[in-house]
Design an enzyme around this catalytic site. Sequence first.
Site, mmCIF file in Angstrom:
data_model
loop_
_atom_site.group_PDB
_atom_site.id
_atom_site.type_symbol
_atom_site.label_atom_id
_atom_site.label_comp_id
_atom_site.label_asym_id
_atom_site.label_seq_id
_atom_site.Cartn_x
_atom_site.Cartn_y
_atom_site.Cartn_z
ATOM 1 N N GLU A 10 0.801 -1.190 0.095
ATOM 2 C CA GLU A 10 -0.130 -0.104 -0.002
ATOM 3 C C GLU A 10 0.592 1.111 -0.007
ATOM 4 O O GLU A 10 1.591 1.322 0.990
ATOM 5 C CB GLU A 10 -0.905 -0.026 1.145
ATOM 6 C CG GLU A 10 -0.493 -0.774 2.412
ATOM 7 C CD GLU A 10 -1.221 -0.762 3.485
ATOM 8 O OE1 GLU A 10 -1.865 0.287 3.880
ATOM 9 O OE2 GLU A 10 -1.228 -1.857 4.484
ATOM 10 N N ASP A 92 -6.060 8.799 2.223
ATOM 11 C CA ASP A 92 -5.874 8.354 3.643
ATOM 12 C C ASP A 92 -4.814 9.257 4.196
ATOM 13 O O ASP A 92 -3.830 9.518 3.501
ATOM 14 C CB ASP A 92 -5.143 6.807 3.626
ATOM 15 C CG ASP A 92 -5.174 6.348 4.861
ATOM 16 O OD1 ASP A 92 -5.773 6.636 5.999
ATOM 17 O OD2 ASP A 92 -4.363 5.469 5.031
#
Lengths: 499, 64
Positions: A10, A92
Amino acid sequence: MAITKTIGVETEYGILIRGTDESNPIAASSLLINAYLNAERDGPAPSVGWDFEDESPGMDQRGFAPVGSMPPEVETHLVNAVLTNGARYYVDHAHPEISTPECTNAYDVVLFDRAAELIAIKSMVAADRVLPEEQNLVVYKNNSDGKGNSYGCHENYLVDRLTPFSNIIAHATAHFITRQIFTGSGKVGVEAPGLTSDDVPFQITQRADFFEEEVGLETTLKRPIINTRDEPHADAQKYRRLHVIVGDANMSQVSTYLKVGTTALILAMTEDNFLPRDFVFAAPVQAMREVSYDLTLSEPLPMADGTKMSALEVQWEFLEQSRKYVEERGTENVGGEVALDVLNRWEHVLGALEDDPMQLADQLDWVAKYSLLNSFRDRHSVAWDDARLRALDIQYADLRPHKCLFNKLNVETIVNDEDATKAMVSPPEDTRAYFRGECLKRWPEQIVAANWDSMVFDLGDEPLRRVPMMEPTRGTRAHVGTLLEECETAAELLEKLGN
Amino acid sequence: MAEREQKKRPTPRESQEQIDETPAVSEEGEKIKSELDDLLDEIDEVLETNAEDFVKSYIQKGGQ
């Protein structure tokens, strides 16, 4: 016992809106992702929302949440999409982030990581179409703004729940400290407290400055070398997901390949209790930094037993054990044929690092960057504190193809862009990402939400139906390829699945 | 130190070949140098024009 290493990466990207003083990173990240989803809407990437039903990032591998620790919050209001290649694309912590789908080998991880870069590039182009002409949106694949703010590139590895977590801590810590010599992306200057760029003009990694603890739950403050988040996104009785937060985001595919390929081997050996000894550093947090600051790779580090070892010496032993492990146990759980190639490249890279790291300017990020900076310094006779060197450092990871300095350096690649372009919209075939991606391709209208371990279907006239996917290596093409071919509709699929 | 020497792996093949072929090295060296010059020209062209302002403006919120 070693289980198949299901792996994903990620990446939180850096982001700037240029041409305006009001650059709000959260709004910019949303704009970037929405621009991509809108551009793809009629094409292969329908926008399906993320399902937070099973998210619990506050769970700790050690079985408790320490008093005063800060588990990350799940932000549900921001854009959050699942793509047809099985990946997740979302906002995020004020950054755009792409999580690759689940892969079973280092080659596929590199392929889907490159696909993620191509998605980010396409997103920038789409975003610029909706921005005023004087503005443009730029995405960077790095981990630091040079001012003390860091954002991560995390790796995830599925491990056997029965393996004692203390064993994972022991071997993984030693690997994370020492693998930096080939995983580092290089950085101008230093951001650890108390040091200046006079002390450290250039270092091997972006991230080493930001680690303060040996083991812990946090990811944004007091970052630990071993992160204990216990959220397997799979059958929790059988599996752990080791969430690795120490790595740099790599432009070099060779660095990413070795980073995940070698770590999968270390973890499999840990599960099988194969490693004959522990490498316990006297001061792991300090050691992370010392390895990152030592461009000669020759400084031995103090071990807990009073001896000293260099990062290279530890890596040579890990390589030797990995060769032995693969000879005795095969490659089935560590990436198949790819694991053999990882071993060969690992050996070549360690040999060259020992001989003269500068030989690897066409392979490893930190060497490529350091070599470029040195050539630039020679030509312009500039000192290490010159702003142009910091600009070069940032622009090395600028993902716009014509501005990206990494692109100019002819660094060796592992995958080609033709395959990576296909991987932008097609999932890996040997994990549950295949089922996720293929269902999204076929029945986007009927899928209301998806996450790593389930999908939620809405067939219109009945309650929503959740299909659990608790086994990361099921739902592969071999398992469900024919089934999917046979089904015209989502309703048919659910009926055949007995759901 | 003795132990370290013992563990040292054979030098990678390429560098030994380079030593054997000294005359080729200078030709090769010239080629590398000219490629490097081209690369640096290109870098000068694409590098952010006001490096100091650019570096100042590159501020990110901390993430994970």
